[in-house]
Design an enzyme around this catalytic site. Structure first.
Site, mmCIF file in Angstrom:
data_model
loop_
_atom_site.group_PDB
_atom_site.id
_atom_site.type_symbol
_atom_site.label_atom_id
_atom_site.label_comp_id
_atom_site.label_asym_id
_atom_site.label_seq_id
_atom_site.Cartn_x
_atom_site.Cartn_y
_atom_site.Cartn_z
ATOM 1 N N ASP A 162 0.820 -0.982 0.168
ATOM 2 C CA ASP A 162 -0.092 0.100 -0.112
ATOM 3 C C ASP A 162 0.955 1.347 0.016
ATOM 4 O OD1 ASP A 162 -1.989 1.834 0.430
ATOM 5 O OD2 ASP A 162 -1.616 1.507 2.843
ATOM 6 N N ASP A 171 -0.104 5.046 0.846
ATOM 7 C CA ASP A 171 -0.511 5.988 1.883
ATOM 8 C C ASP A 171 -0.470 5.216 3.455
ATOM 9 O OD1 ASP A 171 -0.894 8.028 0.210
ATOM 10 O OD2 ASP A 171 -2.844 7.650 -0.208
ATOM 11 N N ASP A 220 -2.223 -0.478 6.019
ATOM 12 C CA ASP A 220 -2.507 0.058 7.439
ATOM 13 C C ASP A 220 -4.183 0.435 7.598
ATOM 14 O OD1 ASP A 220 -2.426 2.261 5.386
ATOM 15 O OD2 ASP A 220 -2.705 3.936 7.019
HETATM 16 P P1 T3P Z 1 -3.851 4.200 -0.175
HETATM 17 O O1 T3P Z 1 -4.608 3.006 -0.662
HETATM 18 O O2 T3P Z 1 -2.401 4.390 -0.736
HETATM 19 O O3 T3P Z 1 -3.482 4.047 1.413
HETATM 20 O O4 T3P Z 1 -8.559 6.647 0.077
HETATM 21 C C1 T3P Z 1 -7.718 6.989 -0.974
HETATM 22 C C2 T3P Z 1 -6.343 6.857 -0.590
HETATM 23 O O5 T3P Z 1 -5.896 8.089 0.214
HETATM 24 C C3 T3P Z 1 -5.893 5.626 0.177
HETATM 25 O O6 T3P Z 1 -4.580 5.314 -0.312
HETATM 26 C C4 T3P Z 1 -5.767 5.973 1.617
HETATM 27 C C5 T3P Z 1 -5.732 7.554 1.567
HETATM 28 N N1 T3P Z 1 -6.453 7.942 2.639
HETATM 29 C C6 T3P Z 1 -5.946 7.947 4.002
HETATM 30 O O7 T3P Z 1 -5.112 7.423 4.230
HETATM 31 N N2 T3P Z 1 -6.711 8.683 4.975
HETATM 32 C C7 T3P Z 1 -7.630 9.255 4.649
HETATM 33 O O8 T3P Z 1 -8.271 9.800 5.746
HETATM 34 C C8 T3P Z 1 -8.296 9.286 3.509
HETATM 35 C C9 T3P Z 1 -9.523 10.256 3.100
HETATM 36 C C10 T3P Z 1 -7.525 8.792 2.429
#
Ligand code: T3P
Length: 199
Positions: free
Chosen positions: A10, A12, A145
């Site tokens: 992942d 974020d 996460d």
């Molecule tokens: P990833 O899949 O790389 O974790 O929701 C879309 C993306 O933004 C997702 O990315 C998660 C991230 N995100 C958060 O990490 N926290 C939040 O509060 C929100 C709205 C999005």
């Protein structure tokens, strides 16, 4: 010989520090508004917790990660780039980046590619999987996460490795979930891969 182990990483919260950048930008942009310190974060969605402080605060929170440059400017999580490179070079391991764009995709989608290019390089473009449904992606492990990852495929092919973040520190891993506490040298990510390979 056995097939390669497929690891989905992942972005974020695992490679890129969404939470840290969010708080930094929120406090810069709205210095007089209440905010949630990282130690008090709970629940995956940062906006949900900000909405609890007031409708207007929630709207402001949205504006932070929808702004141009937000996703590109995320700092790498400590040790993440080193771990990703090492993992990608491991014999018998295929690494993919598995990330969901926000619904307001305008900046987010292109900036996720730019971030990967900037920090890991062009050859990583081959590894990129953008999807709003990670359950339909084939893999042996998903390091993410977000505690509850649901979608069209139930159960998913992968085992969920719950990567520790401020918002999920108190979450008890469910079912076959296992926890990974960061990428720093003491981290047991290599053991997790080795164990999975032997299953
Ligand atoms: P990833 O899949 O790389 O974790 O929701 C879309 C993306 O933004 C997702 O990315 C998660 C991230 N995100 C958060 O990490 N926290 C939040 O509060 C929100 C709205 C999005």
């Amino acid at each position: 010989s056995p097939r390669n182990l497929r690891v989905l990483l992942d972005m974020d919260g695992v490679l890129a520090d969404f939470e840290g950048q969010f708080l930094k930008r929120f406090r810069e942009k709205y210095p007089h508004d209440p905010f949630v310190p990282l130690e008090e974060r709970s629940g995956f969605y940062v906006t949900k917790q900000y909405y609890d402080l007031g409708q207007d605060i929630g709207t402001k929170a949205f504006s932070i990660y929808e702004e141009k440059g937000f996703f590109l400017n995320l700092q790498p999580i400590e040790g993440a780039l080193e771990a990703a490179r090492e993992m990608a070079e491991m014999e018998g391991v295929d690494v993919y980046i598995c990330t969901s764009p926000i619904k307001k995709y305008t900046h987010c989608v292109v900036e996720k590619y730019q971030w990967l290019d900037k920090h890991l390089g062009k050859e990583w473009m081959e590894r990129m999987i953008l999807t709003r449904d990670k359950t339909v992606i084939n893999g042996d492990l998903l390091i993410d996460d977000k505690p509850n990852i649901t979608g069209g495929m139930n159960p998913p092919m992968w085992q969920h490795v719950l990567f520790t973040s401020w918002h999920n520190r108190d979450v008890v891993p469910q079912g076959s979930q296992i926890r990974l506490d960061g990428w720093l040298p003491h981290s047991n990510w290599r053991d997790i891969l080795e164990q999975k390979r032997q299953e």
